[in-house]
Design a protein around this motif. Structure first.
Motif, PDB file in Angstrom:
ATOM      1  N   LEU A   1       0.822  -1.213   0.000  1.00 15.50           N
ATOM      2  CA  LEU A   1       0.000   0.000   0.000  1.00 15.50           C
ATOM      3  C   LEU A   1       0.856   1.262   0.000  1.00 15.50           C
ATOM      4  O   LEU A   1       0.515   2.250  -0.665  1.00 15.50           O
ATOM      5  CB  LEU A   1      -0.944  -0.005   1.207  1.00 15.50           C
ATOM      6  N   GLU A   2       1.950   1.256   0.701  1.00 16.82           N
ATOM      7  CA  GLU A   2       2.825   2.424   0.740  1.00 16.82           C
ATOM      8  C   GLU A   2       3.498   2.658  -0.611  1.00 16.82           C
ATOM      9  O   GLU A   2       3.725   3.804  -1.014  1.00 16.82           O
ATOM     10  CB  GLU A   2       3.893   2.251   1.819  1.00 16.82           C
ATOM     11  N   ASN A   3       3.789   1.572  -1.311  1.00 15.61           N
ATOM     12  CA  ASN A   3       4.472   1.686  -2.607  1.00 15.61           C
ATOM     13  C   ASN A   3       3.510   1.825  -3.786  1.00 15.61           C
ATOM     14  O   ASN A   3       3.949   2.077  -4.920  1.00 15.61           O
ATOM     15  CB  ASN A   3       5.373   0.457  -2.833  1.00 15.61           C
ATOM     16  N   ASN A   4       2.215   1.663  -3.530  1.00 18.85           N
ATOM     17  CA  ASN A   4       1.212   1.762  -4.594  1.00 18.85           C
ATOM     18  C   ASN A   4       0.067   2.664  -4.121  1.00 18.85           C
ATOM     19  O   ASN A   4      -1.010   2.170  -3.751  1.00 18.85           O
ATOM     20  CB  ASN A   4       0.692   0.373  -4.968  1.00 18.85           C
ATOM     21  N   PRO A   5       0.267   3.959  -4.107  1.00 17.53           N
ATOM     22  CA  PRO A   5      -0.731   4.883  -3.535  1.00 17.53           C
ATOM     23  C   PRO A   5      -2.075   4.897  -4.270  1.00 17.53           C
ATOM     24  O   PRO A   5      -3.044   5.415  -3.725  1.00 17.53           O
ATOM     25  CB  PRO A   5      -0.031   6.246  -3.630  1.00 17.53           C
ATOM     26  N   ASP A   6      -2.146   4.328  -5.493  1.00 15.99           N
ATOM     27  CA  ASP A   6      -3.425   4.254  -6.196  1.00 15.99           C
ATOM     28  C   ASP A   6      -4.359   3.214  -5.567  1.00 15.99           C
ATOM     29  O   ASP A   6      -5.562   3.221  -5.839  1.00 15.99           O
ATOM     30  CB  ASP A   6      -3.221   3.902  -7.667  1.00 15.99           C
ATOM     31  N   TYR A   7      -3.790   2.342  -4.753  1.00 13.23           N
ATOM     32  CA  TYR A   7      -4.587   1.282  -4.131  1.00 13.23           C
ATOM     33  C   TYR A   7      -5.040   1.710  -2.744  1.00 13.23           C
ATOM     34  O   TYR A   7      -4.274   2.257  -1.959  1.00 13.23           O
ATOM     35  CB  TYR A   7      -3.790  -0.011  -4.054  1.00 13.23           C
ATOM     36  N   ILE A   8      -6.293   1.411  -2.464  1.00 10.97           N
ATOM     37  CA  ILE A   8      -6.898   1.821  -1.202  1.00 10.97           C
ATOM     38  C   ILE A   8      -7.003   0.650  -0.223  1.00 10.97           C
ATOM     39  O   ILE A   8      -7.102   0.835   0.986  1.00 10.97           O
ATOM     40  CB  ILE A   8      -8.294   2.422  -1.457  1.00 10.97           C
ATOM     41  N   MET A   9      -6.964  -0.587  -0.772  1.00 13.61           N
ATOM     42  CA  MET A   9      -7.125  -1.758   0.092  1.00 13.61           C
ATOM     43  C   MET A   9      -6.393  -2.950  -0.505  1.00 13.61           C
ATOM     44  O   MET A   9      -6.255  -3.084  -1.720  1.00 13.61           O
ATOM     45  CB  MET A   9      -8.611  -2.093   0.287  1.00 13.61           C
TER      46      MET A   9
END
Length: 580
Positions: free
Chosen positions: A108-116
């Motif tokens: 999640l930290e490396n992929n900010p487009d993802y919310i969950m």
């Protein structure tokens, strides 16, 4: 705090220690907190938690004095969490991968487009066996990339959800939803992308304490259908876009002042406003609204029509309703309809799906605006096209123009288009085979598809739905002639709640901002008379007195000077009816 672990529990004393220990043993390079609350089950959960984890500062144990239910318990824990991210683990489940949190937070930290992010799991059955029997994943997750469209059809996000901790993500509409996790996943998907990886990270326990486990296949199927329908309605509501239409003819400073107040109230309530006018509007007022349409024609009914009947200008005063019946053609009704259809053309073209219409001279209070804010959800979640207030006891039966809400496409489909006076003539002839005039409120009533809209009772439920709204604060010449000088005093028939006349009464209502004191002489015979004083303390204040005997006429005085005289026959059609 980077992560908050939410552990709701109810009657899980046999499992809670294993659950929390599987969390405290996670290997992470960041701090996390563990929030646990037993939902007032009365078992030994809290005692075990204190015995095992009282020395672990990461574990926060919330004592409970009431049962909040699954929805309330999770909502409470999330509202008390501090993490940038959060994860929910039921108190009878546990983790079997010590690196779960680290892997999910890294993603999640490396992929900010993802919310969950969610993971795979195995199911532990009551007999101690697992599904699948091998230490592999179960059927979930079915897709690695899950989006909103997926969640409209089924709940395909499974175990181990770790998500961005968004304040207020638990919504009130979820309270009675059959599957809170599906509703939650849908709401989360509105904020970003969802990733599901086939990492075996936990154990989902089928137990007698778990209500879902006890449901039959038939119950599960029924609940799935209910959940799907509800999610679809929520999405329809989310995609809907409502415009507030104000139709205003500014002819004096009071109307302009009321218009500004109406716009301010709607804008402060987050409404988009379309102002339609037949008079030029000051630029500073136009700048207050989102859209403005000006039609200088101000089309009015000009022809003579048979069958013109009294128009009822009513006001509900709590214990009674005043009905001021005035004969007239309602000339401005044509411009009202022309303006409405022109406004709907504009609203539809700029992407609005629904509209609500307001009268400028109605002053809406805060409680009324709360009701208005909830109308779109009320209508759409009940699978209706609109909400209208009907006056079924009137003749002709009519629908209120003070406020109504409707889907634009539906309204324009069922209502005959009115662009000019000839259109209204055609409507009258097509409806009844004659040109006998009908007021626009009756036009609205006659063309409504009443099975597809929510119906509210105009004379009663408008009062409860709009408890702090003052109606008709600007009175036109059609229902208050100039001789009254802004304050109406008249003889009215008195009716009980069943419509039976029981005598006469004297009623005054002030439409001015200043106080008015009137001495009214009521004549009840050739020589019999009685003097009554009405002190009206400002706009919409009123006074009411019963009259003994048969009144013939009244003389109305201010400062010992006669203002006007009125015979009983001049006002005989108007009446006051008791509501209780």
């Amino acid at each position: 705090m980077l992560l908050s672990v939410i552990i709701p529990s109810y009657n899980f004393e046999n499992y809670i220690v294993e659950c929390v220990k599987s969390v405290t043993s996670q290997n992470t390079n960041f701090d996390f907190e563990i929030l646990v609350r037993d939902d007032h089950s009365g078992d030994g959960t809290n005692r075990l938690l204190r015995e095992e984890f009282s020395n672990d500062p990461r574990v926060i144990i919330f004592e409970s004095s009431e049962n909040l239910g699954a929805f309330g318990n999770i909502k409470y824990l999330l509202e008390n969490s501090k993490g940038k991210y959060a994860t929910i683990l039921d108190g009878d489940d546990y983790l079997n991968n010590p690196d779960k949190f680290q892997m999910q937070i890294d993603f999640l930290e490396n992929n900010p487009d993802y919310i969950m992010h969610s993971t795979g799991y195995i199911t532990l059955l009551p007999d101690g066996t697992t599904d699948p029997t091998e230490p592999e994943y179960s059927k979930f997750p079915r897709k690695n990339e899950v989006d909103l469209q997926d969640l409209l059809h089924s709940n395909i996000v499974s175990f181990g959800r770790t998500f961005k901790n968004i304040p207020g993500v638990i919504k009130e509409w979820m309270r009675d939803f059959p599957y809170l996790d599906w509703a939650f996943n849908y709401e989360i998907s509105l904020h970003g992308k969802i990733r599901c990886d086939n990492w075996n990270c936990g154990v989902y326990r089928h137990s007698e304490q778990r209500m879902f486990s006890l449901r039959s296949d038939g119950e599960k199927k029924e609940n799935n259908i209910k959940a799907k329908v509800t999610i679809e309605k929520r999405e329809t509501l989310r995609r809907s876009k409502t415009i507030s239409i104000i139709d205003c003819f500014v002819h004096d400073a009071k109307v302009e002042s009321n218009l500004i107040a109406c716009i301010n109230r709607l804008k402060s309530n987050g409404q988009d406003v379309l102002l339609v006018s037949n008079t030029s509007i000051k630029k500073e007022i136009i700048d207050m609204v989102d859209y403005h349409f000006y039609d200088s024609r101000n089309q009015l009914f000009k022809k003579d029509y048979p069958g013109v009947i009294d128009v009822d200008f009513w006001a509900n005063q709590g214990h009674f309703t005043v009905h001021n019946l005035k004969s007239g053609l309602q000339k401005h009704g044509l411009s009202v309809l022309v303006n409405l259809f022109n406004a709907l053309d504009i609203a539809k073209n700029i992407g609005y799906t629904h509209f609500q219409r307001f009268e400028t001279d109605d002053l809406y209070g805060g409680e009324s605006m709360k009701w208005i804010s909830g109308v779109p959800e009320l209508v759409i979640t009940q699978d209706k096209k609109g909400l209208f207030y009907l006056n079924e006891s009137n003749y002709p039966k009519d629908a209120s123009f003070h406020y109504f809400f409707c889907e634009i496409e539906h309204f324009m489909k069922i209502m005959p288009r009115i662009s000019k006076e000839e259109d209204y003539e055609d409507y009258l002839i097509n409806l009844q085979g004659a040109r006998d005039f009908k007021i626009v409120e009756a036009y609205l009533y006659d063309n409504l598809d009443k099975g597809l809209v929510l119906i509210r009772e105009g004379n009663i439920e408008m009062k409860s739905d709009f408890p702090d709204t003052v109606w008709n604060t600007v009175v036109s010449a059609s229902n208050l002639p100039t001789k009254y000088k802004g304050c109406l005093s008249g003889i009215y028939r008195r009716l009980d709640r069943d419509g039976v006349q029981s005598g006469y009464c004297l009623y005054s209502q002030n439409y001015l901002d200043n106080e008015v004191t009137r001495k009214i002489v009521v004549h009840t015979g050739e020589s019999d008379k009685v003097e009554i004083t009405h002190i009206l303390n400002g706009r919409n204040s009123w006074c009411l007195n019963d009259i003994s005997g048969e009144p013939t006429h009244i003389d109305v005085f201010e400062d010992d000077l006669i203002v006007y005289s009125l015979t009983k026959n001049e006002n005989i059609s108007s009446y006051i009816q008791l509501n209780q």
